[in-house]
Write an enzyme that holds these catalytic residues in place. Structure first.
Site, PDB file in Angstrom:
ATOM      1  N   TYR A 138       0.880   4.339  -2.638  1.00 36.02           N
ATOM      2  CA  TYR A 138      -0.122   5.363  -2.550  1.00 36.02           C
ATOM      3  C   TYR A 138       0.012   5.916  -1.355  1.00 36.02           C
ATOM      4  CZ  TYR A 138      -5.413   6.732  -2.366  1.00 36.02           C
ATOM      5  OH  TYR A 138      -6.069   7.326  -2.291  1.00 36.02           O
ATOM      6  N   ASP A 139       0.123   5.381  -0.127  1.00 36.55           N
ATOM      7  CA  ASP A 139       0.282   6.027   1.135  1.00 36.55           C
ATOM      8  C   ASP A 139       1.220   7.086   1.279  1.00 36.55           C
ATOM      9  OD1 ASP A 139      -1.655   3.982   1.457  1.00 36.55           O
ATOM     10  OD2 ASP A 139      -0.854   3.277   3.576  1.00 36.55           O
ATOM     11  N   VAL A 189     -17.568  -0.956  -1.303  1.00 31.57           N
ATOM     12  CA  VAL A 189     -18.982  -0.866  -1.473  1.00 31.57           C
ATOM     13  C   VAL A 189     -19.605  -1.265  -2.899  1.00 31.57           C
ATOM     14  CG1 VAL A 189     -20.740   1.165  -1.918  1.00 31.57           C
ATOM     15  CG2 VAL A 189     -19.044   1.141   0.088  1.00 31.57           C
ATOM     16  N   ARG A 202     -13.431  -1.680  -5.034  1.00 31.12           N
ATOM     17  CA  ARG A 202     -13.595  -1.151  -3.558  1.00 31.12           C
ATOM     18  C   ARG A 202     -14.828  -1.623  -3.008  1.00 31.12           C
ATOM     19  NH1 ARG A 202     -12.127   4.934  -4.407  1.00 31.12           N
ATOM     20  NH2 ARG A 202     -12.602   4.650  -6.709  1.00 31.12           N
ATOM     21  N   ARG A 236       1.022  -1.244  -0.034  1.00 25.28           N
ATOM     22  CA  ARG A 236      -0.085   0.021   0.093  1.00 25.28           C
ATOM     23  C   ARG A 236       0.890   1.471  -0.140  1.00 25.28           C
ATOM     24  NH1 ARG A 236      -5.509  -1.495   1.969  1.00 25.28           N
ATOM     25  NH2 ARG A 236      -5.998   0.522   2.005  1.00 25.28           N
ATOM     26  N   PRO A 293      -5.650  -1.636   6.959  1.00 31.42           N
ATOM     27  CA  PRO A 293      -5.796  -0.893   8.186  1.00 31.42           C
ATOM     28  C   PRO A 293      -7.190  -1.617   8.913  1.00 31.42           C
ATOM     29  CG  PRO A 293      -5.714   0.629   6.563  1.00 31.42           C
ATOM     30  CD  PRO A 293      -5.750  -0.654   5.709  1.00 31.42           C
TER      31      PRO A 293
END
Ligand code: NAD
Ligand code: UDP
Length: 327
Positions: free
Chosen positions: A158-159, A201, A199, A155, A287
């Site tokens: 991106y982070d 949703v 993602r 990740r 996370p």
């Protein structure tokens, strides 16, 4: 408690010439539409990596709208008053597909857009992210929390890319007196997401509507806080219009925290689907929790979300239902 307040409205301002990078993406499409409706001229710049021309089809014939295919890793010379810098894939499957490019668009893209803003004296807003907090050890997350981020994991492109972009924004502000705005966006959802976005949703809604099992990663007890896209766009516009001395970073998100298991159950209830749940491995560095403290946005921007999860999900389900019916 979910927030359910009256919908806030943006402060009206004279029409501006506005550049939206990543304008053909999920949030960008909603933002361009709102800016055009308010009478602004909008230049949408996108390389269509995760964005689609179909997303902006309704704007293409509008006299105030222009689209330019361009990769912001390369310099851009245009004349505008404001820049919203949204260009960057946001879904983990997309940003991890070509991680070097993800860091490049975050860092080189930010340098190019900041250089442009400096040259033309434009106000510039960065679409940063709750990912700058990494896997947070405090909850809720306030803007003065420095985060807990792995610099070398899957990740990190991106982070750390987004963290470096924030550093660049604040250095341009201190060094060149540039007018900057930094929004830390928490998980945002709504109509306009792609069915294969990846993602949670969109995955759960599409799976529920197709009668397929809902894919829960890990034990499903990890939490997120989901903001409906209209609320988020309102926050971005308010931030851009805020006092010159207010730079952020400011959290924009809905302070209603929910586990992925409860999200799955909510989507099953709202769709009436009989789909089962299937448990799959938790992605590395996923996370455990995310919950925004939005006191700063409340006081500085007079902003808070007004769309409850049930209402936002129902609109999203209706959108995907129609999309899947088209085939
Ligand atoms: P998205 O992937 O739907 O949109 C990103 C857009 O940027 C796409 O249209 C893509 O084609 C474009 N793009 C990518 N690389 C580019 C490049 N090099 N040059 C030009 N255009 C490029 O993502 P989104 O959900 O709309 O997110 C928009 C922004 O908001 C991103 O910067 C993202 O990091 C940030 N953000 C989003 C969320 C969220 O939950 N949606 C949360 C936090 C932060
Ligand atoms: N997730 C899940 N099933 C999916 C997609 C995601 O359980 O099909 C989980 C994922 O592991 C994470 C949360 O949902 O804990 C949010 O994932 P998403 O990719 O939407 O965004 P993130 O907040 O991780 O960037």
């Amino acid at each position: 408690m979910q927030s359910n307040h009256a919908k806030p409205t943006s402060v009206p301002s004279p029409p501006q010439r506005i550049l939206v990078t990543g304008g053909a993406g999920f949030i960008g499409t909603h933002l361009c539409t709102r800016l055009i409706e308010a009478g602004n001229e909008v230049l949408c710049v996108d390389n269509f990596y995760t964005g689609r021309r179909a997303n902006i089809a309704h704007l293409l014939a509008h006299p105030l709208f222009e689209v330019l295919r361009h990769d912001i890793c390369f310099p851009l010379y245009v004349e505008v008053d404001q820049i919203y810098n949204l260009a960057c894939p946001a879904s983990p499957i997309h940003y991890q597909f070509d991680p070097v490019q993800t860091t490049k668009v975050s860092v080189h893209g930010a340098i190019n857009m900041l250089g442009l803003a400096k040259r033309i004296k434009a106000r510039i807003l960065q679409a940063s992210t709750s990912e700058v907090y990494g896997d947070p050890q405090v909850s809720p997350q306030r803007e003065d929390y420095w985060g807990h981020v792995n610099p070398i994991g899957p990740r990190s492109c991106y982070d750390e890319g987004k963290r470096c972009a924030e550093t660049l924004f604040f250095d341009y502000h201190r060094q060149h007196k540039l007018a900057i705005k930094v929004a830390r966006i928490f998980n945002t959802y709504g109509p306009g997401m792609l069915a294969d976005d990846g993602r949670v949703v969109s995955n759960f809604v599409v799976q529920a509507l197709r009668g397929e099992p809902l894919t829960l990663y890990g034990d499903g007890l990890q939490t997120r806080s989901f903001c409906y896209v209209d609320d988020l766009v309102e926050g971005l516009i308010r931030l851009m219009a805020s006092d010159e001395d207010f730079t952020g970073p400011v959290n924009l998100g809905n302070p209603f925290e929910i586990s992925m298991r409860d999200l799955a159950q909510t989507i099953l209830r709202l769709t009436g689907s009989a789909s089962k749940l299937v448990f799959m491995p938790l992605p590395t560095d996923d996370p455990r929790q995310r919950l925004p403290d939005i006191e700063l946005a409340r006081t500085k921007l007079g902003w808070q979300p007004s769309t409850t999860l049930d209402v936002g999900l129902s609109r999203t389900i209706a959108y995907f239902d129609a999309l899947l019916a088209e085939g």
